[in-house]
Design an enzyme around this catalytic site. Structure first.
Site, PDB file in Angstrom:
ATOM      1  N   LYS A   1     -11.550   0.444   9.379  1.00  0.00           N
ATOM      2  CA  LYS A   1     -10.371  -0.357   8.988  1.00  0.00           C
ATOM      3  C   LYS A   1      -9.331   0.544   8.340  1.00  0.00           C
ATOM      4  O   LYS A   1      -8.155   0.530   8.718  1.00  0.00           O
ATOM      5  CB  LYS A   1     -10.786  -1.443   8.004  1.00  0.00           C
ATOM      6  N   ASN A   2      -9.748   1.356   7.350  1.00  0.00           N
ATOM      7  CA  ASN A   2      -8.764   2.094   6.552  1.00  0.00           C
ATOM      8  C   ASN A   2      -8.150   3.277   7.280  1.00  0.00           C
ATOM      9  O   ASN A   2      -7.171   3.846   6.799  1.00  0.00           O
ATOM     10  CB  ASN A   2      -9.373   2.497   5.212  1.00  0.00           C
TER      11      ASN A   2
ATOM     12  N   ARG B   1     -10.938  -9.856   6.923  1.00  0.00           N
ATOM     13  CA  ARG B   1      -9.847  -8.859   6.906  1.00  0.00           C
ATOM     14  C   ARG B   1     -10.387  -7.491   7.291  1.00  0.00           C
ATOM     15  O   ARG B   1      -9.685  -6.668   7.845  1.00  0.00           O
ATOM     16  CB  ARG B   1      -9.248  -8.758   5.499  1.00  0.00           C
TER      17      ARG B   1
HETATM   18  C1  EPZ Z   1      -7.222   2.548  -0.409  1.00  0.00           C
HETATM   19  O1  EPZ Z   1      -6.429   1.753  -1.289  1.00  0.00           O
HETATM   20  C2  EPZ Z   1      -8.123   1.585   0.323  1.00  0.00           C
HETATM   21  N1  EPZ Z   1      -7.307   0.638   1.083  1.00  0.00           N
HETATM   22  C3  EPZ Z   1      -8.993   0.803  -0.675  1.00  0.00           C
HETATM   23  O2  EPZ Z   1      -9.912   0.041   0.088  1.00  0.00           O
HETATM   24  C4  EPZ Z   1      -9.796   1.798  -1.528  1.00  0.00           C
HETATM   25  O3  EPZ Z   1     -10.467   1.084  -2.538  1.00  0.00           O
HETATM   26  C5  EPZ Z   1      -8.867   2.836  -2.159  1.00  0.00           C
HETATM   27  O4  EPZ Z   1      -8.048   3.472  -1.146  1.00  0.00           O
HETATM   28  C6  EPZ Z   1      -9.663   3.929  -2.871  1.00  0.00           C
HETATM   29  O5  EPZ Z   1     -10.507   4.572  -1.945  1.00  0.00           O
HETATM   30  C7  EPZ Z   1      -6.805   1.071   2.272  1.00  0.00           C
HETATM   31  O6  EPZ Z   1      -7.023   2.202   2.681  1.00  0.00           O
HETATM   32  C8  EPZ Z   1      -5.986   0.072   3.046  1.00  0.00           C
HETATM   33  P1  EPZ Z   1      -5.449   4.505  -3.936  1.00  0.00           P
HETATM   34  P2  EPZ Z   1      -5.147   2.428  -2.012  1.00  0.00           P
HETATM   35  O7  EPZ Z   1      -4.000   4.717  -3.752  1.00  0.00           O
HETATM   36  O8  EPZ Z   1      -4.558   3.435  -1.121  1.00  0.00           O
HETATM   37  C9  EPZ Z   1      -3.966   4.565  -8.438  1.00  0.00           C
HETATM   38  C10 EPZ Z   1     -11.026  -1.812   0.896  1.00  0.00           C
HETATM   39  O9  EPZ Z   1     -11.911  -2.481   0.344  1.00  0.00           O
HETATM   40  N2  EPZ Z   1      -2.613   4.708  -7.865  1.00  0.00           N
HETATM   41  O10 EPZ Z   1      -6.413   5.557  -3.481  1.00  0.00           O
HETATM   42  O11 EPZ Z   1      -4.305   1.315  -2.534  1.00  0.00           O
HETATM   43  C11 EPZ Z   1      -4.556   3.201  -8.172  1.00  0.00           C
HETATM   44  O12 EPZ Z   1      -4.139   2.265  -9.162  1.00  0.00           O
HETATM   45  C12 EPZ Z   1      -9.827  -1.389   0.092  1.00  0.00           C
HETATM   46  O13 EPZ Z   1     -11.051  -1.399   2.089  1.00  0.00           O
HETATM   47  C13 EPZ Z   1      -1.534   4.937  -8.705  1.00  0.00           C
HETATM   48  O14 EPZ Z   1      -1.687   5.013  -9.928  1.00  0.00           O
HETATM   49  O15 EPZ Z   1      -5.871   3.129  -3.247  1.00  0.00           O
HETATM   50  C14 EPZ Z   1      -6.036   3.468  -8.226  1.00  0.00           C
HETATM   51  O16 EPZ Z   1      -6.467   3.460  -9.575  1.00  0.00           O
HETATM   52  C15 EPZ Z   1      -9.794  -1.996  -1.296  1.00  0.00           C
HETATM   53  N3  EPZ Z   1      -0.290   5.069  -8.177  1.00  0.00           N
HETATM   54  C16 EPZ Z   1      -6.164   4.899  -7.676  1.00  0.00           C
HETATM   55  O17 EPZ Z   1      -4.852   5.464  -7.767  1.00  0.00           O
HETATM   56  C17 EPZ Z   1      -0.077   4.992  -6.812  1.00  0.00           C
HETATM   57  O18 EPZ Z   1       1.098   5.138  -6.375  1.00  0.00           O
HETATM   58  C18 EPZ Z   1      -6.613   4.966  -6.244  1.00  0.00           C
HETATM   59  O19 EPZ Z   1      -5.729   4.163  -5.464  1.00  0.00           O
HETATM   60  C19 EPZ Z   1      -1.180   4.756  -5.973  1.00  0.00           C
HETATM   61  C20 EPZ Z   1      -2.434   4.625  -6.506  1.00  0.00           C
END
Ligand code: EPZ
Length: 433
Positions: A22-23, A397
């Site tokens: 998916k991701n 989803r």
């Molecule tokens: C991706 O989300 C995945 N979603 C998530 O999977 C997954 O949990 C996550 O990566 C971590 O591996 C998709 O790929 C569609 P991040 P993403 O940016 O990109 C902080 C699932 O179940 N952060 O890696 O949104 C954030 O708050 C889903 O398939 C900032 O601070 O996650 C978090 O604490 C749920 N500023 C950390 O980084 C930003 O601009 C990691 O978030 C972006 C992120």
């Protein structure tokens, strides 16, 4: 609205084929926009997040043909519209990948703030930092993100946190920027590498994906490509955990064992037997499950997207386990639902203390996000009695025909339609008149 009805207590046996990731798919489909020719994408999972990506591409003017169950042929050359409206963007997190792809191709983008699983604060400051570093200007008005750039110029981008989404978006925006872009403190997940491989198959020049430093030399033109999405690491991990929870014996096919290393190691520590082959793994249990401590971390650490599933397994293990969620603020919302099934879990901030009781009892529960829903399925499969899971749209989803795959492994699981409250009320009013 639909729900799953599971009669627990049956071992999972046989073999299952894992679908595309998916991701990876939700980043690769928007990335097609960057191509000047037709692309064919294979091994795309049949999940609602993919359907939304296809709807967005079609609305923009791309011509999309579904060749077969998991293959799409996409011609992006007819795209005329660079906007992703709220009605689509709010349904998933990955809508923000259209920002990077549209900016990289057209030097402009207008995308509504994204939706996605409610895991606490989900800022996008690092995405905006990357776009600004490349020369784009942005405004945030009435929930819409507007990006414009006269031109995109290669730059140094150092992420303050390891972020999958911003790493993907920086690659999408940089592949056609002038000169060299260096992304430091980059995320290293398998889907990051998959997006880079897809972009390189179109003629991009990306090096270092999968490490914490990614170098991108901008190119003028990206040609079409035929590309197959990698197998889903989290779907595979979810099935591995479900087999363990039911003390079954299953061959899980179409996997990349290297992507599963942290999950495999943790399950073996809990007492699960795992044998690896080139593109499959056998998972079986022939002894007691024992406690373990889990800390989620960016790849190659234990994936946060497997946290709720492994926690559910640990409720069945002997002893006290500790699960620490280091990525998201609120990723223990499923615990209340597991408590309804007899789990003994205490949550304090980012730490959950799990007293393994060795058993769970069926109960009516609700999925509150994608992976929480998967955890409740695992709980229902292992529980004695019947479990009914509502709000399964969360699960659909990100999992491709989960109930069909589980039934083929011997699970007693049915998807049942439930009239939503409004229609029931409407029917009652009609009868009362
Ligand atoms: C991706 O989300 C995945 N979603 C998530 O999977 C997954 O949990 C996550 O990566 C971590 O591996 C998709 O790929 C569609 P991040 P993403 O940016 O990109 C902080 C699932 O179940 N952060 O890696 O949104 C954030 O708050 C889903 O398939 C900032 O601070 O996650 C978090 O604490 C749920 N500023 C950390 O980084 C930003 O601009 C990691 O978030 C972006 C992120």
């Amino acid at each position: 609205m639909d729900k799953f009805v599971i009669k627990g207590g049956r071992k999972l046996t046989g073999e299952v084929i894992i679908s595309g990731a998916k991701n990876a798919a939700v980043a690769i489909l928007p990335a097609v926009i960057l191509s000047d020719e037709v692309c064919t994408i294979e091994n795309v999972p049949s999940i609602s997040d993919v359907n939304i990506c296809i709807q967005i591409l079609t609305e923009m003017g791309a011509s999309v043909t579904k060749i077969d169950k998991d293959t799409y042929r996409i011609d992006p050359t007819t795209i005329r519209n660079c906007c992703v409206p709220y009605e689509y963007a709010r349904k998933m997190r990955a809508s923000y990948y259209f920002l990077g792809a549209l900016l990289g191709k057209f030097k402009k983008a207008r995308v509504s703030m994204p939706g996605g699983c409610p895991l606490g604060d989900r800022p996008i400051d690092q995405h905006l930092k990357a776009f600004s570093a490349l020369g784009a200007e942005y405004t945030l008005t009435q929930g819409m993100i507007d990006l414009t750039a006269d031109k995109l110029k290669g730059s140094q981008i150092f992420f303050d946190v390891v972020t999958v989404g911003a790493t993907m978006n920086a690659m999408l925006a940089a592949v056609k920027a002038e000169g060299l872009t260096v992304i430091e403190n980059a995320a290293k997940e398998p889907h990051i590498v998959d997006l880079a491989n897809f972009l390189n198959s179109m003629g991009a020049d990306i090096m270092g994906a999968g490490t914490d430093v990614i170098k991108i030399r901008g190119v003028e033109h990206l040609h079409g490509a035929d590309y197959a999405v990698i197998p889903d690491q989290i779907e595979a991990g979810t099935f591995m955990t479900a087999v363990a929870a039911t003390k079954g014996d299953v061959m899980i096919k179409n996997v990349i064992p290297k992507h599963l290393e942290s999950i495999t190691k943790k399950l073996e520590k809990i007492g699960v037997n795992i044998e690896q082959f080139d593109d499959s793994i056998r998972v079986w249990v022939d002894g007691p499950l024992v406690k373990a401590n889990v800390k989620t971390a960016p790849h190659p650490g234990f994936p946060t997207d497997m946290q709720s599933q492994i926690a559910t397994l640990l409720t069945l293990a002997e002893g006290t386990s500790i699960v620490t969620e280091n990525i998201w603020e609120q990723r223990f919302r499923y615990v209340d639902e597991l408590r309804r099934m007899g789990a003994d879990i205490t949550v304090n901030g980012k730490v959950a203390l799990i007293e393994g009781t060795g058993k769970l009892m069926g109960a009516p529960v609700k999925a509150c996000d994608l992976r929480a829903g998967a955890a409740l399925i695992i709980a229902g499969l292992a529980a004695s009695g019947v479990t009914e899971i509502e709000d399964i749209y969360h699960i659909e989803r990100g999992y491709d025909c989960m109930e069909g795959k589980l039934r083929a492994l011997g699970a007693d699981i049915e998807k049942v339609s439930v009239p939503d409250k409004q229609s029931v009320k409407h029917e009652e009013v009609k009868k009362a008149i």
